[in-house]
Design a protein around this motif. Structure first.
Motif, PDB file in Angstrom:
ATOM      1  N   SER A  83     -19.735  14.750 -19.105  1.00  0.00           N
ATOM      2  CA  SER A  83     -18.688  15.777 -19.090  1.00  0.00           C
ATOM      3  C   SER A  83     -17.454  15.220 -19.790  1.00  0.00           C
ATOM      4  N   PHE A  84     -16.578  16.129 -20.217  1.00  0.00           N
ATOM      5  CA  PHE A  84     -15.317  15.738 -20.859  1.00  0.00           C
ATOM      6  C   PHE A  84     -14.172  16.417 -20.131  1.00  0.00           C
ATOM      7  N   HIS A  85     -12.991  15.791 -20.210  1.00  0.00           N
ATOM      8  CA  HIS A  85     -11.881  16.337 -19.424  1.00  0.00           C
ATOM      9  C   HIS A  85     -10.572  15.764 -19.939  1.00  0.00           C
ATOM     10  N   ALA A  86      -9.527  16.584 -19.852  1.00  0.00           N
ATOM     11  CA  ALA A  86      -8.189  16.128 -20.214  1.00  0.00           C
ATOM     12  C   ALA A  86      -7.223  16.565 -19.123  1.00  0.00           C
ATOM     13  N   HIS A  87      -6.303  15.671 -18.771  1.00  0.00           N
ATOM     14  CA  HIS A  87      -5.276  15.978 -17.776  1.00  0.00           C
ATOM     15  C   HIS A  87      -3.916  15.945 -18.471  1.00  0.00           C
ATOM     16  N   ALA A  88      -3.064  16.869 -18.074  1.00  0.00           N
ATOM     17  CA  ALA A  88      -1.704  16.865 -18.607  1.00  0.00           C
ATOM     18  C   ALA A  88      -0.739  17.054 -17.455  1.00  0.00           C
ATOM     19  N   VAL A  89       0.352  16.330 -17.502  1.00  0.00           N
ATOM     20  CA  VAL A  89       1.292  16.358 -16.389  1.00  0.00           C
ATOM     21  C   VAL A  89       2.726  16.481 -16.933  1.00  0.00           C
ATOM     22  N   GLU A 122      11.956   7.499  -8.076  1.00  0.00           N
ATOM     23  CA  GLU A 122      10.902   8.311  -7.459  1.00  0.00           C
ATOM     24  C   GLU A 122      10.404   9.371  -8.441  1.00  0.00           C
ATOM     25  N   VAL A 123       9.087   9.522  -8.493  1.00  0.00           N
ATOM     26  CA  VAL A 123       8.460  10.461  -9.417  1.00  0.00           C
ATOM     27  C   VAL A 123       8.171  11.776  -8.703  1.00  0.00           C
ATOM     28  N   SER A 124       8.576  12.893  -9.296  1.00  0.00           N
ATOM     29  CA  SER A 124       8.230  14.223  -8.774  1.00  0.00           C
ATOM     30  C   SER A 124       7.396  14.926  -9.835  1.00  0.00           C
ATOM     31  N   ILE A 125       6.242  15.399  -9.440  1.00  0.00           N
ATOM     32  CA  ILE A 125       5.372  16.069 -10.408  1.00  0.00           C
ATOM     33  C   ILE A 125       5.714  17.547 -10.420  1.00  0.00           C
ATOM     34  N   ASN A 126       6.087  18.040 -11.591  1.00  0.00           N
ATOM     35  CA  ASN A 126       6.459  19.449 -11.706  1.00  0.00           C
ATOM     36  C   ASN A 126       5.231  20.341 -11.894  1.00  0.00           C
ATOM     37  N   ARG A 127       4.359  19.905 -12.784  1.00  0.00           N
ATOM     38  CA  ARG A 127       3.136  20.683 -13.025  1.00  0.00           C
ATOM     39  C   ARG A 127       2.007  19.709 -13.326  1.00  0.00           C
ATOM     40  N   TYR A 128       0.811  20.122 -12.951  1.00  0.00           N
ATOM     41  CA  TYR A 128      -0.348  19.277 -13.257  1.00  0.00           C
ATOM     42  C   TYR A 128      -1.475  20.176 -13.743  1.00  0.00           C
ATOM     43  N   VAL A 129      -2.028  19.874 -14.899  1.00  0.00           N
ATOM     44  CA  VAL A 129      -3.072  20.709 -15.501  1.00  0.00           C
ATOM     45  C   VAL A 129      -4.319  19.867 -15.726  1.00  0.00           C
ATOM     46  N   VAL A 130      -5.460  20.411 -15.337  1.00  0.00           N
ATOM     47  CA  VAL A 130      -6.745  19.763 -15.613  1.00  0.00           C
ATOM     48  C   VAL A 130      -7.603  20.723 -16.421  1.00  0.00           C
ATOM     49  N   PRO A 187      -5.460  10.720 -13.762  1.00  0.00           N
ATOM     50  CA  PRO A 187      -4.067  10.784 -13.300  1.00  0.00           C
ATOM     51  C   PRO A 187      -3.239   9.529 -13.553  1.00  0.00           C
ATOM     52  N   PRO A 188      -3.751   8.296 -13.291  1.00  0.00           N
ATOM     53  CA  PRO A 188      -2.869   7.150 -13.542  1.00  0.00           C
ATOM     54  C   PRO A 188      -2.374   7.091 -14.989  1.00  0.00           C
ATOM     55  N   ALA A 189      -3.310   7.290 -15.952  1.00  0.00           N
ATOM     56  CA  ALA A 189      -2.894   7.200 -17.351  1.00  0.00           C
ATOM     57  C   ALA A 189      -1.967   8.353 -17.725  1.00  0.00           C
ATOM     58  N   ALA A 190      -2.316   9.572 -17.329  1.00  0.00           N
ATOM     59  CA  ALA A 190      -1.486  10.726 -17.690  1.00  0.00           C
ATOM     60  C   ALA A 190      -0.076  10.565 -17.113  1.00  0.00           C
ATOM     61  N   ILE A 191      -0.021  10.095 -15.867  1.00  0.00           N
ATOM     62  CA  ILE A 191       1.277   9.934 -15.206  1.00  0.00           C
ATOM     63  C   ILE A 191       2.070   8.783 -15.841  1.00  0.00           C
ATOM     64  N   ALA A 192       1.395   7.674 -16.122  1.00  0.00           N
ATOM     65  CA  ALA A 192       2.077   6.539 -16.772  1.00  0.00           C
ATOM     66  C   ALA A 192       2.650   6.975 -18.113  1.00  0.00           C
ATOM     67  N   ARG A 221      -6.980  20.369 -26.210  1.00  0.00           N
ATOM     68  CA  ARG A 221      -6.122  21.460 -26.707  1.00  0.00           C
ATOM     69  C   ARG A 221      -5.709  22.401 -25.581  1.00  0.00           C
ATOM     70  N   LYS A 222      -6.632  22.692 -24.677  1.00  0.00           N
ATOM     71  CA  LYS A 222      -6.292  23.637 -23.600  1.00  0.00           C
ATOM     72  C   LYS A 222      -5.321  23.018 -22.596  1.00  0.00           C
ATOM     73  N   ALA A 223      -5.543  21.732 -22.273  1.00  0.00           N
ATOM     74  CA  ALA A 223      -4.620  21.083 -21.344  1.00  0.00           C
ATOM     75  C   ALA A 223      -3.225  20.992 -21.961  1.00  0.00           C
ATOM     76  N   ALA A 224      -3.183  20.640 -23.237  1.00  0.00           N
ATOM     77  CA  ALA A 224      -1.890  20.500 -23.924  1.00  0.00           C
ATOM     78  C   ALA A 224      -1.170  21.850 -23.998  1.00  0.00           C
ATOM     79  N   ALA A 225      -1.938  22.880 -24.340  1.00  0.00           N
ATOM     80  CA  ALA A 225      -1.324  24.208 -24.433  1.00  0.00           C
ATOM     81  C   ALA A 225      -0.769  24.632 -23.077  1.00  0.00           C
ATOM     82  N   ALA A 226      -1.523  24.384 -22.037  1.00  0.00           N
ATOM     83  CA  ALA A 226      -1.117  24.844 -20.704  1.00  0.00           C
ATOM     84  C   ALA A 226       0.135  24.113 -20.223  1.00  0.00           C
ATOM     85  N   ILE A 227       0.260  22.830 -20.594  1.00  0.00           N
ATOM     86  CA  ILE A 227       1.417  22.072 -20.105  1.00  0.00           C
ATOM     87  C   ILE A 227       2.641  22.325 -20.991  1.00  0.00           C
TER      88      ILE A 227
END
Lengths: 758, 758
Positions: free
Chosen positions: B613-619, B629-637, B723-728, B421-427
């Motif tokens: 531990s638990f963790h969610a990444h949002a990009v 070419e991929v450009s990452i605008n924001r990355y949240v962990v 990162p690979p899954a979030a980016i894919a 929820r926090k990663a999703a909210a932040a992104i």
């Protein structure tokens, strides 16, 4: 561990550090090098007492390859010292002896560093100097330290003017004792400066890391003292100073205090490169820590049958320009004067005095040979005068079990009679003068095993081998092999399963240091404590697996055993790593302080001795009737070692100590002409060589101590105490000449013969 | 220690090893040098699988400056390896990959050593080779190790033919689950070889001493494993091998196993000189320990509302020519496949396979990105197909407090919903596709904190400063600063009062090593244990002096306090040295093993996770519509760290892990053409640089663990998992293109567009 069935302790096993040392592969501090390191040299004073009027390092600093030149102006002037903080690293304004450091240089080669030292320009204005310790005590004598009263000092000592420390010991009423005496004898003895004679010069390599921490590789005997001292002089917290002792080629007390470590550390700090500094023979013989010269006066009252009714004695000890351990040495002299003899009335005083000569220190058995030479020479003089055999006179007066010692402490484990009788029997005492120019002498003494704590970490590796990390340095004596033998015994492994690491103050547990005959004794006790804790850990680990009581678990044959259950030590160590932190323990040991009477001992840092040892030396020698040259025919040492952890290395200690004692007796002396050393080289400073040494016959007596591991007592220092007295007594028998000033050179004997109208 | 009033732990303090590292003065293993050292180089195979027909080193040995040339004939052929002892230091008769070591040379300069390697003459006879792991599993495929059945191996793994290890995990009945499913999805994903990318090449300097003991300075992550491994390969008792880690410029799991240490040790032994060996970039990219390539196939059955009713999965992992940690990594993949999702019916299999390619290893979160890329890509594919928001689909399936984990263990301290929820909210999840060619993706996972024991010695110096001796290496993560913060908290001192020493296996207490996100966690716990023991010692020391109860004594403000009594820590430390062994303690810690159901997990070395531990990444990223070419605008962990011992360094870990994850997602790959690496240099092997990195927004969630110090959880490995899954997933949203083979290069996106008729 029962005394009857020892597998390892008590055995003549090879040293754990032996192969590297006999093959020349061992890296001593002097062998140690770091990539890119510079070489440091020190400019030393050519004046005994002077004001520095001009000091110009500009030509030195301009030499190609010179990276740093330091004078007192470049570093904070922090005073340091053992008893009194009376010395700075570099003299500021005033020099107090010929050889005092004034400037230090670091350069890319030793040759450039030496050239830079020569290129420093200096002018002096002479100040009045004093060289004789008795003159230094006179009113109006020049003060070596005008500012002495502002110096920080240990509070224990009484100090004043040129007196850096004064201690006293007394009991009964000597005036009354003298009044009852049949005869009273007064004698004066003098002893000389003697260098410890370690093979390896004092060396330090310093390197600073990126966090501003400094590592110093040094051949110091006391890495923890060195670390604290360097932290002080470098103005750093103690945890930013690391002292590592890769190897040390002999110390004998001459490497207890700072040698060149502070020069290396400051030069490295300023030049931002590692710096190595190593002393030359000239530096060793002008600014090291030789044995202090002394003047000992004795007044002794005896009964008709030779009992010592009253004894007064004074030791004046010349500590040179800086006090260092002089005050403590003057204090320790009092116990040497007292023992090993009963006497109801004692009054002894020890005075350490500043003079404008080189510094001095705590050479093996500090105060021992000086005070013993006086006492044991006088015993023979008294015996001769009373017509009593000197051995018999000694036996009438020596301590008996349960006697009070000089500080009022109760003495136990006393073996002095056995030492005397065995040494006398071995030398053939019944025939004291076997022929013309030949005679036999005997001398005895006692000594302490120094206290202070020792710590070890012991780790059992997953293959069952054992690593011991101690804070104590292996000086070359074999002491760490002795401690490892005790550890092997306790853990049920072989000595070859054990290795010991170099001391590194960052990681090694604290140890009071390789001094005072304490290493095997104290580290051995720490190993017993560590092994006990390992047995507990192992018991708690395997007992639940085997369903046995933890205290039924024993260590034997490289294994862990309870009843018919058995695992190898390797298996248990592996199990412990997987399920916990591995088999690791920290063992510590410290000797308890004996109870003593504080009224008997004043201003004394070490008022009562612990785990004392007893020893008697006997010598059979011949004196050339023309040249006065002394040839030793036989030399016997009977020494109470409590328990001989490794007889071979104890015998090595005895042989080495006797060699040093023979040197002090017959040939060694740093010869001063005023403030100038006349023989600052190893050609003119005459140490005995292998060719001068007799075979030493060792009789090891085992009267167990209360505190030592398996009853062991300290063994390292005593062998150098009695040779001067034993040899002086034998020379007197052989020639009729009584020399009361060490060394007893051939020249002195020949000149005395001339005076006697020979 | 109450959580409310912490002075040191939890604070953003500077690293204890920081200044030396940022100023470039810190000595890493690669900086380390010994006087007189030689340089070693290795001749490596140019064939993927071949018999060595001729090997002639005579010209090499004759070159001026060459001191030693070793081939397999010159040393005992001792097999070593992590899971299977399948490798020798030098190939004997047969080579199994291009890059395998055949001979080693030591010479007075690197240039001469390189010339000597070139001068070695060698002829090969090719053997059939296999490069594809799926082909290697086919009947009749060439065997990489014909003699595999004779090799010693850990018994836990199931092995056969080219399979070096096979593990499985299962519960419920997947056939029944699929039968109940609304839909069933089958997908195949592949991942690539990725190098750990540490800054400092693997380096070792070895030196033998006179007693036949060897010291090896190395940048190993696991000095105790290295010591035992070297003892084996050198055929020595463990106490004769000393491994010292002066400094290590990154490890990331790539420095867990022997790199060049054995070459240095053997060359030094034979040449009787210190030898340094350091890898080149080419060697790093052909014979190091990169992340294994995998083929992951998933079959997932879901209910109409998206609940995961049945899951089957298989990970085929290409471990190259030697097994190393491949079997364990294939096993760990199973937990990654499982979590963080509930499912009643699971059947997962992990297979590690030999091929004739370079060796591989345990790169940060071994198995993590590969299995997570598959699981989290598939979740998005399922969500899209079901028309459920991917975040919502995840939230419906994630673990809840008290759930059973895949091994049947009870899960506690679960925070995955909060992370998501926090990663999703932040992104800004509500706007998943903010514009053309732009998209947002999310991925989540769980991870363990690896167990194993840690030990520390803690010494309080007589000036009150503190030295901690740990067996764990500071990899650069700040973990030792974290442990020191905990120690400072417990001892009532400042962080700057504490220093930590380098690891030296002779003196450091045992530690399971800097791996598995465990260092700050486990060493921190050991520090708490050591501090507790010090408080006990201090209490016992001062309580009798003050006449208070020992447990009333507290440590605060660099002092010891009870009621209105107070002494400084320095005074107490000095008192303890004088009266005992000083304030020294040995603290150990080990995580308890969780209870699990052995029927659920087979042939698995790490069947259940602890302190997970638990963790969610949002990009949020954009894809160039021409180049791909991929450009990452924001990355949240959003990462659950249990307790943030030092938020700054945890954020550093997250940023670094994300960088490695982005590299694996988009650009990094060791490209093999058959057995030949096409891009064995750092120009063609494309790691992200600072310019490629987005700012990483870190949200630290503190759901305390049961076992960690102050509730901390391991934090080092997780950031590179998602990162690979979030980016894919974000690329799929941005472009509609779903790439199932890592890395997702611009080329792949552009080619997919062409195929799609774009």
């Amino acid at each position: 561990m029962s005394g009857q069935q020892r597998r390892v302790a008590g055995k003549r096993l090879k040293r754990i550090d032996g192969i590297g040392k006999v093959t020349g592969k061992h890296v001593y501090a002097s062998d140690f090098a770091l990539p890119g390191m510079l070489f440091g040299k020190v400019l030393r004073s050519s004046e005994a007492h002077a004001r520095i009027v001009r000091l110009d390092v500009s030509k030195a600093a301009a030499l190609a390859g010179v990276r740093c030149v330091l004078t007192a102006k470049d570093i904070p002037q922090i005073r340091f010292g053992t008893a009194i903080k009376d010395r700075t690293m570099l003299a500021e304004g005033e020099v107090r002896f010929r050889g005092e450091a004034i400037a230090a240089v670091a350069a890319t080669s030793l040759e450039v560093a030496e050239a830079a030292v020569r290129a420093i320009e200096i002018e002096y204005e002479p100040l009045p100097a004093v060289f004789d310790p008795e003159q230094a005590l006179q009113p109006g004598a020049p003060l070596v330290h005008a500012g002495w009263s502002d110096y920080q000092a240990l509070p224990v000592f009484d100090r004043d003017g040129n007196i850096s420390g004064r201690s006293s010991m007394g009991s009964g009423d000597t005036a009354a004792g003298f009044a009852q005496s049949h005869r009273i004898y007064e004698h004066r003895f003098t002893t000389q400066h003697v260098h410890p004679g370690y093979t390896e010069p004092r060396t330090a390599i310093a390197s600073w890391d990126g966090n501003g921490d400094v590592s110093v590789w040094s051949n110091t005997q006391l890495p923890f003292d060195m670390k604290n001292m360097l932290a002080e002089v470098l103005d750093l917290p103690a945890n930013k100073v690391r002292v590592i002792v890769p190897g040390i080629g002999g110390g004998f007390g001459g490497k207890l205090r700072v040698g060149v470590e502070h020069f290396a550390a400051w030069l490295a700090r300023k030049s931002k490169r590692p710096v190595k500094v190593m002393t030359t023979s000239e530096e060793e013989l002008t600014d090291a820590y030789p044995r202090q010269p002394t003047v000992v006066t004795l007044k002794t009252g005896v009964s008709r049958d030779g009992l010592l009714l009253a004894r007064e004695g004074k030791v004046i000890l010349d500590c040179g320009a800086f006090a260092n351990s002089g005050p403590a040495t003057a204090a320790i002299a009092l116990q040497v004067l007292a023992g090993p003899y009963r006497s109801p009335n004692l009054a002894f005083e020890g005075i350490a005095v500043y003079t404008n000569k080189g510094s001095t220190g705590s050479f093996r058995a500090p105060a021992g040979p000086m005070a013993n030479f006086a006492v044991e020479s006088q015993i023979d003089l008294i015996a001769d005068d009373l017509g009593i055999d000197p051995l018999e006179l000694r036996l009438r007066n020596v301590y008996r079990e349960g006697d009070r010692g000089p500080a009022g402490e109760t003495l136990t484990s006393i073996s002095i009679e056995e030492c005397l009788r065995k040494a006398a029997a071995a030398i053939g005492w019944t025939q004291r003068k076997p022929g013309a120019g030949r005679g036999k002498g005997i001398a005895c003494s006692w000594w302490l095993t120094t206290g202070g704590s020792s710590g070890v970490y012991v780790k059992i590796n997953p293959d069952g081998t054992v690593t011991v990390v101690s804070g104590a340095v292996e000086l070359g004596s074999g002491a760490m092999t002795g401690a490892a033998q005790i550890l092997a015994e306790e853990l049920g492994v072989d000595l070859t399963d054990i290795n010991a690491t170099d001391v590194d103050t960052h990681v090694s547990p604290y140890d009071y240091g390789a001094q005072g005959s304490r290493t095997a004794f104290s580290v051995g006790n720490a190993c017993i404590a560590a092994a006990k804790d390992l047995r507990r850990q192992i018991g708690e680990l395997v007992a639940p697996l085997w369903n046995v009581a933890p205290d039924s678990v024993r260590l034997e044959g490289k294994g862990v055993v309870s009843g018919n259950k058995r695992m190898s030590l390797a298996e248990v160590a592996g199990l412990s790593q997987r399920t916990g932190g591995g088999l690791i323990s920290h063992g510590t040991a410290i000797q308890p302080m004996p109870v003593f009477d504080p009224n008997r001992v004043k201003n004394h840092p070490l008022p009562a001795w612990t785990s004392h040892s007893f020893h008697a030396h006997a010598v059979d020698l011949s004196v050339d009737d023309v040249t006065g040259e002394v040839s030793i025919n036989r030399y016997v040492v009977a020494q109470d070692v409590g328990f001989a952890i490794n007889p071979t290395y104890i015998e090595g200690q005895i042989e080495g100590g006797v060699a040093q004692g023979i040197g002090q007796a017959l040939s060694e002396e740093i010869v001063y002409d005023g403030g100038r050393v006349l023989n600052a080289n190893l050609t003119d400073y005459k140490m005995p060589t292998m060719m001068d040494m007799p075979r030493v016959e060792c009789i090891l007596i085992e009267k167990p101590s209360v505190n030592g591991p398996y009853g062991a007592k300290g063994v390292g220092e005593p062998p150098c105490i009695q040779p001067p007295a034993a040899i002086a007594n034998a020379i007197a028998v052989a020639t009729g000449i009584r020399v009361q000033a060490l060394p007893i050179t051939a020249e002195k004997i020949a000149l005395a013969r001339l005076k006697d109208g020979d």
